[in-house]
Design a protein around this motif. Structure first.
Motif, PDB file in Angstrom:
ATOM      1  N   ARG A   1       0.836  -1.203   0.000  1.00 37.68           N
ATOM      2  CA  ARG A   1       0.000   0.000   0.000  1.00 37.68           C
ATOM      3  C   ARG A   1       0.869   1.251   0.000  1.00 37.68           C
ATOM      4  NH1 ARG A   1      -2.983   2.010   5.356  1.00 37.68           N
ATOM      5  NH2 ARG A   1      -0.815   2.538   5.792  1.00 37.68           N
TER       6      ARG A   1
ATOM      7  N   ASN B   1      -7.490 -14.710  -5.064  1.00 36.38           N
ATOM      8  CA  ASN B   1      -6.894 -13.721  -4.168  1.00 36.38           C
ATOM      9  C   ASN B   1      -7.182 -12.298  -4.651  1.00 36.38           C
ATOM     10  OD1 ASN B   1      -5.416 -12.247  -2.391  1.00 36.38           O
ATOM     11  ND2 ASN B   1      -3.422 -13.044  -3.018  1.00 36.38           N
TER      12      ASN B   1
ATOM     13  N   TYR C   1      -6.732  -9.443  -2.683  1.00 34.18           N
ATOM     14  CA  TYR C   1      -6.080  -8.294  -2.027  1.00 34.18           C
ATOM     15  C   TYR C   1      -5.053  -7.576  -2.910  1.00 34.18           C
ATOM     16  CZ  TYR C   1      -2.218 -11.334  -0.265  1.00 34.18           C
ATOM     17  OH  TYR C   1      -1.160 -12.195  -0.162  1.00 34.18           O
TER      18      TYR C   1
ATOM     19  N   MET D   1      -7.213  -5.202  -4.767  1.00 28.79           N
ATOM     20  CA  MET D   1      -7.755  -4.198  -3.845  1.00 28.79           C
ATOM     21  C   MET D   1      -6.722  -3.109  -3.564  1.00 28.79           C
ATOM     22  SD  MET D   1      -9.767  -6.911  -1.377  1.00 28.79           S
ATOM     23  CE  MET D   1      -9.569  -6.008   0.107  1.00 28.79           C
ATOM     24  N   SER D   2      -5.457  -3.497  -3.495  1.00 25.31           N
ATOM     25  CA  SER D   2      -4.417  -2.507  -3.177  1.00 25.31           C
ATOM     26  C   SER D   2      -4.245  -1.471  -4.293  1.00 25.31           C
ATOM     27  CB  SER D   2      -3.077  -3.207  -2.900  1.00 25.31           C
ATOM     28  OG  SER D   2      -2.527  -3.717  -4.095  1.00 25.31           O
TER      29      SER D   2
ATOM     30  N   TRP E   1     -12.940 -10.529   3.028  1.00 24.93           N
ATOM     31  CA  TRP E   1     -12.104  -9.481   2.424  1.00 24.93           C
ATOM     32  C   TRP E   1     -12.157  -8.190   3.232  1.00 24.93           C
ATOM     33  CZ3 TRP E   1      -8.695 -11.568  -0.296  1.00 24.93           C
ATOM     34  CH2 TRP E   1      -8.990 -12.655  -1.132  1.00 24.93           C
TER      35      TRP E   1
ATOM     36  N   TYR F   1      -8.948  -7.468   5.122  1.00 25.58           N
ATOM     37  CA  TYR F   1      -7.852  -6.950   4.278  1.00 25.58           C
ATOM     38  C   TYR F   1      -8.104  -5.469   3.965  1.00 25.58           C
ATOM     39  CZ  TYR F   1      -6.638 -11.850   3.549  1.00 25.58           C
ATOM     40  OH  TYR F   1      -6.288 -13.160   3.739  1.00 25.58           O
ATOM     41  N   TRP F   2      -9.368  -5.155   3.682  1.00 26.67           N
ATOM     42  CA  TRP F   2      -9.698  -3.773   3.310  1.00 26.67           C
ATOM     43  C   TRP F   2      -9.477  -2.827   4.493  1.00 26.67           C
ATOM     44  CZ3 TRP F   2      -9.585  -1.238  -0.876  1.00 26.67           C
ATOM     45  CH2 TRP F   2     -10.212  -0.007  -0.988  1.00 26.67           C
TER      46      TRP F   2
END
Ligand code: SAM
Length: 212
Positions: A3, A27, A29, A32-33, A65, A68-69
């Motif tokens: 991030r 997966n 994440y 998402m990043s 999730w 992770y968020w």
């Protein structure tokens, strides 16, 4: 680390930015990043069942999730203002594709988690796959890649999942030929996910080689 790398090295300019997560599997994440920094994120995945699962997640993501968020949102204005479900639905594009046949210099930000070293037991294919990923990123595009360290592969039921056993030095050699600007960091964990590997390695940087 991923991030903060993307926050510090966000893609520049006004043109729409297309992100890439190669070999997404199950997966989300890595994708998402990238959400705050691109207009779309292409999830390029070879397996049809994985693509179907990803399309279902895009419509209604599984609650695990959220953990992770929350981590991505912690002390970060870039992520905190985003509605995750809305962003996944609007931004994710699930695509069939092959890391060995990627378009040239198309994506403005990219992730590759546990793919190049985890789809074959041939070192030449690890190198080709890594070249395929980096060749599809625009020069200067920020990237994050994760690798299994010294993995022997594994078996589930009757299916053998191959791996190329690589070290930090192997990754540094491979990336030195492809990108100018990178750092490679072993990620220590007390609890391995499975036997047969020695940890994970994270590579962060910007794509492109000045001599290309
Ligand atoms: C070890 S899994 C990693 C999945 C995910 N990125 C993660 O972090 O858990 C490797 C993924 O690459 C996909 N894959 C295998 N061969 C591929 C290829 N030639 N091009 C693109 N993806 C591929 C597999 O279907 C699988 O989802």
């Amino acid at each position: 680390m991923v991030r903060d790398h993307f926050v510090e090295n966000r893609p520049a300019g006004r043109a729409p930015v297309e992100g890439l997560d190669i070999g997404t599997g199950a997966n989300l994440y890595p994708a998402m990043s990238m959400l705050p920094f691109c207009d779309t994120v292409s999830l390029v995945e070879r397996s049809r069942p994985n693509r179907e699962w990803l399309r279902a997640q895009r419509e209604c993501y599984a609650s695990f999730w959220n953990a992770y968020w929350r981590l991505l949102c912690k002390n970060s204005s870039e992520y905190a203002g985003i509605d995750l479900q809305y962003a996944l639905k609007c931004q994710l594009q699930v695509r069939s594709g092959n890391i060995f046949r990627m378009p040239s210099r198309r994506f403005g930000i990219g992730t590759m988690f546990f793919v190049a070293e985890s789809i074959s037991d041939r070192e030449s294919e690890f190198i080709q796959a890594t070249e395929g990923f980096f060749g599809s990123l625009k020069v200067g595009a920020p990237f994050a890649c994760a690798f299994m360290q010294e993995s022997r592969g594994y078996t589930v039921g009757k299916i053998r999942y191959p791996a190329v056993s690589i070290t930090k030095t192997d990754i540094e050699h491979c990336l030195a030929d492809l990108v100018d600007d990178f750092q490679v960091t072993p990620v220590c964990s007390d609890k391995p996910l499975r036997p047969g590997y020695k940890g994970m390695i994270l590579a962060l940087g910007r794509a492109g080689k000045s001599r290309n």
